[in-house]
Motif scaffolding. Structure first.
Motif, short mmCIF file in Angstrom:
data_model
loop_
_atom_site.label_atom_id
_atom_site.label_comp_id
_atom_site.label_asym_id
_atom_site.label_seq_id
_atom_site.Cartn_x
_atom_site.Cartn_y
_atom_site.Cartn_z
N THR A 165 7.81 5.29 23.86
CA THR A 165 9.12 5.81 24.27
C THR A 165 9.93 6.28 23.07
OG1 THR A 165 9.93 3.54 24.19
CG2 THR A 165 9.33 4.41 26.36
N HIS A 166 9.64 5.66 21.94
CA HIS A 166 10.43 5.95 20.75
C HIS A 166 9.54 6.53 19.65
CE1 HIS A 166 12.82 4.38 17.07
NE2 HIS A 166 13.21 5.60 17.40
N LEU A 167 9.95 7.67 19.14
CA LEU A 167 9.23 8.27 18.02
C LEU A 167 10.13 8.20 16.79
CD1 LEU A 167 6.42 9.74 17.87
CD2 LEU A 167 7.69 11.88 17.96
N GLU A 168 9.60 7.64 15.74
CA GLU A 168 10.34 7.63 14.48
C GLU A 168 9.61 8.60 13.55
OE1 GLU A 168 10.26 3.92 12.41
OE2 GLU A 168 11.60 4.60 10.83
N VAL A 169 10.37 9.48 12.93
CA VAL A 169 9.71 10.51 12.13
C VAL A 169 10.21 10.41 10.69
CG1 VAL A 169 9.15 12.96 11.95
CG2 VAL A 169 9.70 11.96 14.18
N LEU B 273 0.85 -1.19 0.00
CA LEU B 273 0.00 0.00 0.00
C LEU B 273 0.88 1.24 0.00
CD1 LEU B 273 -0.72 1.73 2.98
CD2 LEU B 273 -1.02 -0.66 3.59
N PRO B 274 0.40 2.30 -0.64
CA PRO B 274 1.19 3.52 -0.75
C PRO B 274 0.82 4.54 0.32
CG PRO B 274 -0.61 3.59 -2.31
CD PRO B 274 -0.83 2.36 -1.46
N VAL B 275 1.84 5.17 0.89
CA VAL B 275 1.65 6.32 1.78
C VAL B 275 2.43 7.46 1.15
CG1 VAL B 275 2.06 7.25 4.10
CG2 VAL B 275 1.53 4.81 3.81
N PHE B 276 1.78 8.58 0.91
CA PHE B 276 2.49 9.73 0.36
C PHE B 276 2.72 10.78 1.44
CE2 PHE B 276 0.89 7.95 -3.62
CZ PHE B 276 2.00 8.11 -4.44
N ILE B 277 3.94 11.29 1.50
CA ILE B 277 4.26 12.35 2.46
C ILE B 277 4.57 13.61 1.67
CG2 ILE B 277 5.75 13.06 4.37
CD1 ILE B 277 6.30 10.05 4.84
N ARG B 278 3.89 14.68 2.04
CA ARG B 278 3.99 15.94 1.31
C ARG B 278 5.35 16.61 1.55
NH1 ARG B 278 -0.95 19.52 2.69
NH2 ARG B 278 0.08 20.75 1.06
N PRO B 279 5.78 17.49 0.66
CA PRO B 279 7.09 18.12 0.81
C PRO B 279 7.17 18.97 2.08
CG PRO B 279 5.84 19.10 -1.01
CD PRO B 279 5.10 17.89 -0.57
N ASN B 280 8.29 18.82 2.77
CA ASN B 280 8.54 19.56 4.02
C ASN B 280 7.57 19.19 5.14
OD1 ASN B 280 10.83 20.96 3.10
ND2 ASN B 280 9.53 22.47 2.06
N LYS B 281 6.98 17.99 5.00
CA LYS B 281 6.09 17.48 6.05
C LYS B 281 6.69 16.24 6.68
CE LYS B 281 2.79 20.43 4.85
NZ LYS B 281 2.40 21.56 5.67
N MET B 282 6.15 15.87 7.80
CA MET B 282 6.66 14.71 8.53
C MET B 282 5.54 13.76 8.91
SD MET B 282 9.26 16.45 11.22
CE MET B 282 10.19 17.93 10.81
N LEU B 283 5.93 12.52 9.05
CA LEU B 283 4.99 11.50 9.49
C LEU B 283 5.59 10.81 10.71
CD1 LEU B 283 2.35 9.97 8.87
CD2 LEU B 283 3.69 8.42 7.46
N PRO B 284 5.10 11.14 11.92
CA PRO B 284 5.63 10.52 13.13
C PRO B 284 5.04 9.12 13.34
CG PRO B 284 3.97 12.15 13.71
CD PRO B 284 4.09 12.17 12.22
N LEU B 285 5.88 8.19 13.72
CA LEU B 285 5.47 6.80 13.96
C LEU B 285 5.98 6.38 15.33
CD1 LEU B 285 6.81 5.37 10.56
CD2 LEU B 285 4.45 6.07 11.03
N THR B 286 5.32 5.37 15.87
CA THR B 286 5.88 4.79 17.09
C THR B 286 5.80 3.26 17.00
OG1 THR B 286 5.96 4.98 19.50
CG2 THR B 286 3.77 4.76 18.50
N ASP B 287 6.26 2.59 18.06
CA ASP B 287 6.25 1.13 18.01
C ASP B 287 4.83 0.60 18.16
OD1 ASP B 287 8.97 1.21 17.76
OD2 ASP B 287 9.31 1.08 19.92
N THR B 288 4.56 -0.46 17.44
CA THR B 288 3.25 -1.08 17.53
C THR B 288 3.20 -1.96 18.79
OG1 THR B 288 1.64 -2.45 16.36
CG2 THR B 288 3.95 -2.99 16.02
N ALA B 289 2.00 -2.43 19.12
CA ALA B 289 1.80 -3.31 20.27
C ALA B 289 0.47 -4.01 20.08
CB ALA B 289 1.80 -2.51 21.57
#
Lengths: 725, 725
Positions: free
Chosen positions: B643-647, B618-634
């Motif tokens: 505790t951990h943010l991946e951006v 599946l595709p996820v598009f991230i716009r220019p100069n934007k961020m997509l914060p992620l964290t660990d699943t559970a």
């Protein structure tokens, strides 16, 4: 089990003693010992089951008239001719039964194969629905013919299947004109008003259809003289105006003393029976009806001869309807509802009873139990239950008509298409796609069904343009027309909804559709030629792209079609869109048409493109080194002068085209009485404009006197050359 | 007519004395003399008609929960909350009534405007259907509030509309987890089996829904102890396992002596009446029911307090159903059918009678005549007919629940969504999109409805993933999940069909959906943050592209959505597709996800693209100069460590993102008790890797301790930087 090899790569696996469907026309010379190459067949008790393991990316084409994408994976289909007007994506059966499919391996090292189940009763195809990795076909019988068709490519499988099942029906050339239908144009005044609508709006039209209300009390082959006084004269007058009237014929015959068709049928025992030997009766439009036993050749002959009554009044075309057969209800069914209601009343309206009542009322129509209570008697005296041979009923009604026409007017082509059909019916008539809706989704369904029914030989085909049920919007009709104008059967039809003739909306809509229909008439030389070549060469007219191109992208395109040898269409089927994405497997010439006289063309490279397409614009793609012959439009097909041929040429190096032509009305083409014009265009450095053109009549009579080659080269240069023939 | 200016550019046109719907929360200070700027209003007899001339390419956005494309032109809609499970394209009313639209002029010199009809009864919108060039709104009353909203762009119109109608409902953070429903998981054993299915297959899940069968004879607020012995203990145990149980509550109350809700309601006169003052009764699931008069604030208070019975057993969420209200049949309706049957019998089963019978039986449910026989009594003693205020019923049931929760547990957020809704209901709850089908077309319908209902403030929303009716195929569930995982309300639901839990199919499907759901859990920081920012800023979470981009292409895209500030989704909704076309209004970073740990990303230029997308991609598009914060699943939201943010950062020059965070369960955020983390990434020639990153807590408590910036620059370079917070 017996095996036979019919063609080089067509293997018949015969189990038991199958009912003679006559789907296959090829003689079965001898049986030999062969095993199925691809499938696995198991028989238990009274069931035959076919298994074939599917790989993740295998594609399954086929299943004829059915819902869903062109790739049939992930769905279940039941071959059982069904009158269901709500073509939602979950439906497993529509009007036709077309148990033919091709499994296409998305793997260079593996060949595709075709599978045809020659069985007249219910067949269930579970195409990776229950189990993603399994194609499972279930036949509720031990007597069945199963055909495996092998070839190096899918087109060859089609060729073989057509050799097996016979040559498609050919309509008269005027059947390629625009056609207008409605349930109903009630009387001659209304028909005249509609014809006037076309002529006064300068919109070509060739036929007006008469739906059930033209008859006396829905009695087939009668004319209500109050609505259509002096019918024969009226038919002749309309023909003078370039309009042919096409009456509907329903499968059922009303139970009505004094009605000759009913009385003759009773006298001769021509109607289907119940188990107790009495005539089977169920209600359709006229109320209680009996159903001619079309599986019996005597009945077919009698029925086919009934059409004479209308043909003698000048009628040259028919549509056979309600021949699944549709059954609204039986007396027994109504009785059961009544009992249910009584129970509900005495039970203080329990909610469960309400659901049961609901289901019962919905279940009254086209009920399986009713089909199971119908019996046929074949010419040999064999008695068979309708359920076991259900898919032969409509097919044989249409066969009866076609065989009747051959008796009544052996020299002449009669327009004929049917709602119900089965494999083999394509030899007798076209089909239309039944009672669709004015939904945008149904434009797409139309697009997707066309190559699947073409695969089965139904070349003369199309859906009700604008949608049969629900109210069409002007835009929907415009976009649908932009696709349908490429289809052999091009008919606008609606039922008791908002009027949806091309001129029923605003001026913008009328103008737009006028241009589209004129484009259609201009294209008739091409559409007719490609149709006839498909008939002669065992090809399709509408092709899914993967049948021509071997790249993996093409194999899955299911909203574009190749039409004949030269063209690709990429219709808009999305509400309020002003363009669409298209995929070109090879570089193509785009002709964007807003006005039929417009020649805005440009070369596009292979690959993906976004096309801006305003509401009044439609795209025509011409393949490299292919041609699209056009002629002048007119009010109707017969009125087209056919003196001037304009040929759009996408010239990459050498382009050629063979134009088929014949008289358009007789069956003489079957004896080789047709014409071929070979057109050739190539780069030629000796010519001042760098291009040489040629036109040669190979055989027969070609009416065109002047040919204009409208050439666009691969580099986009435009060269126009005229020659006289 | 009176006029008032509510906000700078919001004009109220008041006609007569409209019923107080309380849709608008902004106080009406004074009336002034203004004329409508855009529309023309005429009143005749008892009807108000609004006219607005449409130009050929004007686009009309809005109409909330309805069928069709995002541009509503060419259709007719009727605002009248309706329980209709067959969402075919011709349907004019679904469960919600959302009479708000924006006319967008495709003309640089003209501004868009919004139109909101604050009227609680039936409203008909003919949006260029009857006449291509005319928007016509018909209100069957002389008492109506009409709002014109003016602004330089469409987003501002949304901002104003939200100011007018109030702040959207906020669910607990665990309501953003994956949710599983079915009609029904019948007892605790089956619920346990399903939970085990998730846990043993390593698929995260936060809730299991209890459909109507958990009750004693469908009596709201009861628990069938045979199916769920010791319910409170069971609820607590499940919560320990990270699973919350969400029971359904229906609008109707069964007529049942000894059932306290019924008896209290009767005693206090809390149920809707007939004209003669007797209670109105009609059948729904339990059989004959009465219907609480939710339009009366005393009744709301009483009803809202009923939820206490379940909340005290540990329940933290509800779904309110059947509140249009759905009516299966009334006794009078059944009586009429009976009479019809008698007539038919004595009439020898005429086919016309059969059609009448069919229509009558189909018309038994949700019959207008039944609604017209329901009367409400407001707190002030005003008696109003349900038909005249029909669209307030479900809204006020949900309001009753929400107001009850505020009394029962004022500190806590309770999960709540409803089927019926009207403008203003978004303040109390989310909505789900009702009884859709396992049709590919309904994935697209889901995509198209989301921005339209977001426009009305329904941010916590989603459709039944996999489809409620009909059997889902594995592929359908996979592709639908690939879209739905981005929706705030992410719930798989089905009715009595094939099981469609993520693990109900083959191993490939289970594995694929596991990855998708894990991706969802990784994205919760983003989805939650964007949801809350939309709430705070009067924005949408799902945007049609034209609300952000001003090019003409973007205005018509209706199969891609912007989600919050950073992301665009381009779902596959086509059966058996292995890719799709996408349109990028600006260059974007494509993250193609097959495995949740995968980070395959590439930059794509603005324009049109074909994306190859295998079934598990599946595709996820991230716009220019934007961020997509992620964290660990559970396994579930509460179990996520945070505790951990991946951006993921699409760096063109300077990228920034403000992450919202709060406790996720309390209402303290309303008092400003929330946290904001500002992340910044820019090119920096002083840094060895050329990039500088920054993270700053602006307010509140942020749990994340480590941040990994996963930066892809516009030239495609990948830089990974870690910082500790």
């Amino acid at each position: 089990m017996q095996h036979a090899k019919l063609l080089k790569n067509v293997h018949l696996l015969r189990f038991g003693q199958p009912f003679k469907t006559e789907a296959v026309v090829l003689p079965l010379s001898s049986f030999c010992t062969l095993s199925p190459k691809c499938i696995q067949v198991t028989q238990t008790d009274s069931t035959t089951v076919i298994h074939y393991p599917l790989e993740l990316n295998d594609i399954v084409y086929g299943m004829g008239e059915n819902t869903g994408s062109i790739d049939k994976r992930g769905k279940k289909f039941v071959c059982y001719c069904t009158d269901d007007h709500l073509h939602t994506p979950d439906k497993q059966s529509l009007y036709g039964s077309h148990p033919f499919l091709i499994v296409d391996k998305q793997n260079e090292n593996k060949q595709p194969f075709g599978l045809f189940i020659d069985f007249p009763g219910e067949i269930t195809f579970d195409i990776g629905f229950t189990n993603r990795n399994l194609l499972e076909v279930t036949i509720p019988s031990l007597d069945v013919d199963i055909y495996e068709l092998h070839a190096t490519n899918k087109k060859q499988i089609i060729h073989q299947f057509r050799q097996l099942t016979g040559t498609p029906y050919v309509p008269p050339r005027w059947g390629f004109g625009y056609q207008q239908c409605r349930w109903s144009y009630h009387d001659s005044n209304e028909v005249d008003k509609i014809i006037n609508g076309f002529r006064s709006n300068d919109i070509p039209c060739d036929t007006i259809y008469l739906d059930i209300d033209y008859m006396v009390e829905y009695k087939n082959f009668t004319i209500d003289n109050n609505k259509f006084p002096n019918f024969a004269k009226y038919v002749a007058e309309k023909k003078q105006q370039g309009i042919r009237l096409i009456p509907i014929i329903d499968a059922g015959v009303p139970v009505s003393a004094g009605y000759s068709v009913y009385e003759e049928g009773v006298e001769n025992g021509y109607f289907c029976k119940q188990a107790d030997g009495d005539q089977f009766e169920a209600a359709v439009w006229p109320g209680l009806c009996v159903f001619p036993d079309y599986l019996n050749s005597d009945v077919r002959q009698w029925w086919g001869n009934q059409y004479r009554q209308l043909i003698e009044q000048g009628i040259e075309g028919f549509w056979n309807d309600m021949n699944e057969p549709a059954l609204f209800y039986s007396k027994q069914g109504i009785e059961q509802v009544h009992e249910m209601m009584d129970q509900m009343r005495s039970n203080d309206c329990k909610v469960q009873d309400f659901f049961k009542l609901n289901d019962m009322v919905r279940g009254l129509s086209n009920n399986r139990e009713d089909y199971k209570s119908i019996y046929h008697t074949t010419k040999d005296g064999e008695i068979v239950n309708n359920h076991d041979v259900h898919n032969l009923y409509g097919l044989n009604m249409t066969r009866a008509a076609a065989e009747g026409f051959a008796q009544i007017c052996p020299e002449k082509r009669i327009l004929l298409f049917s709602r119900a059909s089965g494999i083999g019916a394509h030899r007798y008539a076209g089909i239309w796609l039944g009672d669709n809706m004015s939904w945008w989704e149904h434009i797409l369904l139309n697009i997707r069904m066309m190559p699947a029914i073409n695969m089965c030989g139904f070349l003369y085909s199309g859906a009700d343009v604008g949608g049969f049920g629900c109210d069409a919007s002007a835009d929907l009709l415009i976009r649908w027309t932009q696709f349908a104008l490429f289809m052999p059967l091009f008919r606008n039809h609606a039922a008791g909804t908002r009027y949806q003739e091309p001129f029923a909306f605003d001026e913008y809509t009328t103008t737009t559709i006028r241009e589209h229909i004129k484009l259609r008439y201009m294209m008739i030389p091409y559409i007719y030629s490609e149709y006839m070549r498909a008939v002669q060469n065992n090809d399709c007219y509408c092709w899914q792209l993967g049948f021509e191109y071997s790249d993996t992208r093409s194999a899955r395109v299911d909203d574009q079609l190749l039409l004949g040898h030269s063209m690709m269409c990429t219709p808009i089927y999305t509400e309020n869109a002003r363009g669409r994405h298209v995929y070109l497997p090879e570089p193509m010439l785009l002709w964007k048409v807003a006005h039929h006289t417009g020649r805005e063309m440009c070369q596009l490279p292979a690959g993906d493109h976004w096309l801006d397409l305003q509401l009044d614009e439609l795209p025509v793609f011409i393949r490299p080194n292919k041609m699209l012959p056009l002629t002048d439009t007119a009010d109707n097909v017969d009125a087209q002068a056919l003196t001037h041929l304009e040929v759009l040429v996408n010239l990459h190096n050498e382009a050629s085209y063979t134009l088929y032509h014949d008289d358009g009305v007789s069956r003489a083409y079957q004896q080789g009485d047709f014409a071929e014009l070979v057109l050739a265009v190539k780069f030629d450095t000796n010519s001042p404009d760098g291009v040489a053109v040629n036109a040669q009549v190979m055989c027969g009579y070609i009416p065109y006197q002047q040919i204009t080659f409208h050439i666009i080269t691969s580099s986009g240069d435009r060269i126009i050359k005229n020659i006289r023939l």
